[in-house]
Scaffold this motif. Structure first.
Motif, short mmCIF file in Angstrom:
data_model
loop_
_atom_site.label_atom_id
_atom_site.label_comp_id
_atom_site.label_asym_id
_atom_site.label_seq_id
_atom_site.Cartn_x
_atom_site.Cartn_y
_atom_site.Cartn_z
N ASP A 128 0.83 -1.21 0.00
CA ASP A 128 0.00 0.00 0.00
C ASP A 128 0.87 1.27 0.00
O ASP A 128 0.52 2.28 -0.63
N CYS A 129 1.98 1.22 0.71
CA CYS A 129 2.85 2.41 0.78
C CYS A 129 3.44 2.72 -0.59
O CYS A 129 3.56 3.90 -0.96
N ALA A 130 3.81 1.69 -1.34
CA ALA A 130 4.35 1.93 -2.68
C ALA A 130 3.29 2.50 -3.61
O ALA A 130 3.60 3.36 -4.46
N ASN A 131 2.05 2.06 -3.46
CA ASN A 131 0.97 2.59 -4.29
C ASN A 131 0.67 4.06 -3.98
O ASN A 131 0.26 4.81 -4.86
N ALA A 132 0.91 4.48 -2.74
CA ALA A 132 0.59 5.84 -2.33
C ALA A 132 1.76 6.80 -2.53
O ALA A 132 1.56 8.02 -2.51
N CYS A 133 2.98 6.30 -2.73
CA CYS A 133 4.17 7.16 -2.79
C CYS A 133 4.17 8.02 -4.05
O CYS A 133 4.22 7.50 -5.17
N PRO A 134 4.15 9.34 -3.91
CA PRO A 134 4.14 10.21 -5.10
C PRO A 134 5.50 10.25 -5.80
O PRO A 134 5.58 10.66 -6.96
N ALA A 135 6.57 9.83 -5.12
CA ALA A 135 7.91 9.81 -5.73
C ALA A 135 8.22 8.48 -6.40
O ALA A 135 9.33 8.29 -6.88
N GLU A 136 7.24 7.56 -6.40
CA GLU A 136 7.39 6.25 -7.03
C GLU A 136 8.57 5.46 -6.44
O GLU A 136 9.33 4.81 -7.15
N LEU A 137 8.69 5.50 -5.11
CA LEU A 137 9.72 4.73 -4.41
C LEU A 137 9.11 3.43 -3.90
O LEU A 137 7.92 3.16 -4.07
N ILE B 215 10.14 12.95 -0.32
CA ILE B 215 9.82 14.31 0.10
C ILE B 215 9.21 14.34 1.49
O ILE B 215 8.77 15.41 1.95
N GLU B 216 9.16 13.19 2.16
CA GLU B 216 8.66 13.07 3.53
C GLU B 216 7.23 13.60 3.65
O GLU B 216 6.87 14.27 4.62
N CYS B 217 6.42 13.29 2.65
CA CYS B 217 5.04 13.79 2.65
C CYS B 217 4.15 13.05 3.64
O CYS B 217 3.08 13.55 4.02
N GLY B 218 4.53 11.85 4.06
CA GLY B 218 3.75 11.09 5.03
C GLY B 218 2.62 10.29 4.43
O GLY B 218 1.83 9.69 5.19
N ALA B 219 2.52 10.23 3.11
CA ALA B 219 1.44 9.44 2.50
C ALA B 219 1.58 7.97 2.85
O ALA B 219 0.58 7.27 3.09
N CYS B 220 2.82 7.48 2.90
CA CYS B 220 3.03 6.06 3.24
C CYS B 220 2.60 5.78 4.67
O CYS B 220 2.04 4.72 4.98
N ASN B 221 2.88 6.73 5.58
CA ASN B 221 2.46 6.55 6.98
C ASN B 221 0.94 6.40 7.08
O ASN B 221 0.42 5.58 7.85
N SER B 222 0.23 7.21 6.30
CA SER B 222 -1.23 7.25 6.41
C SER B 222 -1.89 5.95 5.97
O SER B 222 -2.95 5.59 6.50
N VAL B 223 -1.29 5.26 5.02
CA VAL B 223 -1.96 4.06 4.49
C VAL B 223 -1.38 2.77 5.05
O VAL B 223 -1.91 1.69 4.75
N CYS B 224 -0.35 2.84 5.89
CA CYS B 224 0.28 1.61 6.39
C CYS B 224 -0.65 0.90 7.37
O CYS B 224 -0.99 1.46 8.43
#
Length: 614
Positions: free
Chosen positions: A369-378, A404-413
């Motif tokens: 899920d974190c990879a799907n949400a990452c805007p930097a495609e990491l 970019i430390e946007c926190g999107a991965c944190n939110s969906v983990c």
């Protein structure tokens, strides 16, 4: 109609923007003390140019730029400088920075403005230097000095960032609603300095009032104002560039290399104020929200203490802290006495109701899920494992610094793993290793320079010793020549004045020794005439000193021979006077002792006879 593009990933968190957008930008009471940091921008902190006791006015320069990557700092209000020293900063580390503390007088006296109204006829370098002296820096979060971002030439697109995608933050929204005209003027100035072919403003479609105000202000200009879909983090520079231009900025490439530069609307407003009004950056719009009685946006002087602002908007009793920035990328502040800086866009009073404690993290299940949400495609899960295992080289190879430390991965983990914290930890460790490596490289360079200096000094010393040795050899040769052949002048030796003086002193000592030897020789010759010696082996011509030594040795030998003869005659006489004493054979040692005694007796006898004959 402009074609829009989408970026990978992104999320839609709760916005929570409405409470602070219902009222216009406010002006709060002035705090009695302002803590104005000298480190309000990326790069070198400014150098204070005031001292305690100095009187200042609003806009007075109190910190000069230190080098190119720096910007000036000005007094936010009139008053007196109380101190210049370290004060805690609005940063999660709680560290201190050099700060000028002002005691305000409440009179709001302003220094004479110095606008650059003829900026169009000035050179680009002059305008950029003016912006650095006015303290204009990025207000979108990076606080990079704007005069350096304007170095770009012949841009295709100048992107104006009005997205403001993070929850709770509404300072750019209210700024665009109320001061759109000045933002447009700043964008046109920036577009002219960079030679941009087009200027495009991107605003999320959840800000209809700001969108309408900007479109009205830009009408009749070459600016295009575009509504973009609401999705976090569309306000990231690379993400907004992708949406508006379709260009994807690769890893390790600057956007200017692809003909694009991005500026925040707050930055362009400050730029226009500086150029057109002569107003340096002494305040900024700050969103004050969260657990407060009156959420709002206020134009706050820089250096205003955070606890003063929280009291001004009625921080509630259940608040347990303050967050600077939004809930996605912001950080909790350990000290509220710190003054706000140019990067302070939002202050959120937190409470257990608004921000409940995060659940306990569980092991990663590699759901993706974190990879799907990452805007930097990491690949956030892999970066997490590398950071946790301290495999920093692998984390860097997997483009950790593109995060970019946007926190999107944190939110969906689903395992509630604080992934961004691990990434920040890995980055800080890599930076620390680089600093240590740089320090080691500098130490090695210093050591190599020291060794080279020592070798150079050894070579110089060897050269000096060789010169001294050659000079001494030349002196010796000159002295030898003058001693063996007095009539011949000493051979000339090409030496300097010091060496020449040394040679002359050595020759003088040699002449003195020669005279002394001659005097000794004359004394020996007189003694030899008074006491003639038996004929001896003729002495051939030789050095006078050597001849005198030989003659002295011969005289001593003759004396010893005479003494031995006298001793022998005395013994013989004694034996004749006592014939009854038989002489038996004896050992050689005893015989030699007897002969020596006899020789002494003969010598005494001869001496006595000689005395009597006189």
């Amino acid at each position: 109609m402009r074609t829009l593009y989408d970026f990978h990933g992104g999320i839609h968190p709760p916005e929570n923007k409405l409470p602070s957008t219902t009222s216009p930008i406010a002006t709060l009471p002035l705090a009695p003390l302002l803590h104005v940091s000298m480190a309000q921008h990326t790069g070198n902190p400014a150098r204070p140019c005031v001292a305690p006791g100095d009187r200042v006015e609003r806009g007075t320069l109190i910190g000069r730029p230190d080098g190119t990557l720096s910007a000036a700092v000005h007094a936010p209000a009139s008053g007196t400088v109380v101190s210049v020293g370290p004060v805690v900063q609005p940063h999660p580390s709680g560290l201190c920075e050099l700060t000028v503390t002002l005691e305000t007088d409440g009179q709001d006296r302003r220094a004479a403005p110095t606008p650059l109204t003829d900026w169009a006829s000035r050179s680009e370098d002059e305008v950029r230097a003016f912006l650095a002296s006015m303290g204009v820096v990025g207000q979108g979060g990076g606080v990079f000095p704007s005069h350096l971002k304007l170095n770009a030439r012949a841009l295709e697109t100048l992107v104006v960032n009005g997205a403001e995608c993070e929850p709770y933050i509404t300072c750019d929204d209210r700024l665009m609603r109320e001061r759109a005209g000045r933002i447009v003027e700043g964008a046109l100035i920036a577009g002219t300095l960079t030679g941009a072919r087009e200027i495009v403003v991107g605003i999320e479609d959840n800000k209809p009032e700001a969108l309408a105000a900007m479109q009205a202000a830009a009408r009749g200009t070459r600016m295009e104002v575009v509504a973009i879909p609401t999705k976090y983090p569309s306000g990231g520079a690379k993400q907004l560039i992708r949406i508006l231009t379709g260009k994807k900025i690769p890893h390790g490439v600057r956007s200017t290399a692809m003909g694009v530069q991005c500026f925040n609307v707050g930055t362009l407003y400050s730029l226009a104020q500086a150029v057109l009004e002569g107003e340096p950056v002494v305040s900024r719009i700050v969103t004050l929200t969260g657990s407060v009685a009156r959420p709002l946006n206020a134009d706050v002087p820089l250096g205003t203490p955070i606890d003063w602002l929280m009291q001004a908007v009625g921080r509630t009793a259940d608040s347990d802290g303050v967050l600077m920035g939004g809930p996605m990328m912001g950080s909790r502040l350990p000290a509220l006495e710190a003054g706000i800086v140019k990067a302070t866009n939002c202050l959120i009073a937190t409470s257990p109701a608004l921000f409940p404690p995060p659940p306990l993290s569980m092991p990663c299940i590699r759901c993706g899920d974190c990879a799907n949400a990452c805007p930097a495609e990491l690949q956030p899960m892999d970066l997490y494992w590398f950071a946790r295992a301290r495999q920093f080289d692998k984390a860097r190879a997997w483009q950790l610094f593109d995060c970019i430390e946007c926190g999107a991965c944190n939110s969906v983990c689903p395992s509630a793993i604080p992934l961004v914290d691990y990434y920040r930890f890995a980055k800080s460790e890599i930076w620390a290793e680089e600093r240590e490596k740089q320090a080691a490289d500098r130490a090695r360079a210093r050591h190599e320079q020291r060794l080279a200096r020592i070798e150079h000094e050894k070579a110089l010393k060897a050269e000096r010793l060789a010169q001294k040795s050659a000079a001494a050899k030349a002196v010796a040769e000159a002295v030898a020549t003058s001693t063996t052949d007095p009539g011949k002048p000493p051979a000339s030796v090409p030496v300097d004045s010091a060496k020449k003086a040394a040679i002359e002193a050595a020759m003088a000592r040699a002449a003195a020794r020669k005279a002394e030897a001659a005097q000794t020789q004359s004394g020996v010759s007189a003694e030899a005439s008074a006491n003639p010696l038996p004929p001896a082996t003729p002495v051939t011509a030789m050095d006078p000193a050597k001849k005198a030594a030989i003659e002295a040795a011969m005289a001593r030998a003759a004396a010893r021979k005479a003494e031995a003869a006298q001793t022998q005659s005395g013994v013989s006489a004694e034996a004749s006077a006592n014939p009854a004493t038989p002489v038996t054979a004896m050992d050689p040692a005893k015989k030699a002792a007897i002969e020596a005694a006899m020789a002494r007796a003969a010598a005494r006898r001869a001496a006595t006879e000689q005395k009597e004959s006189r």
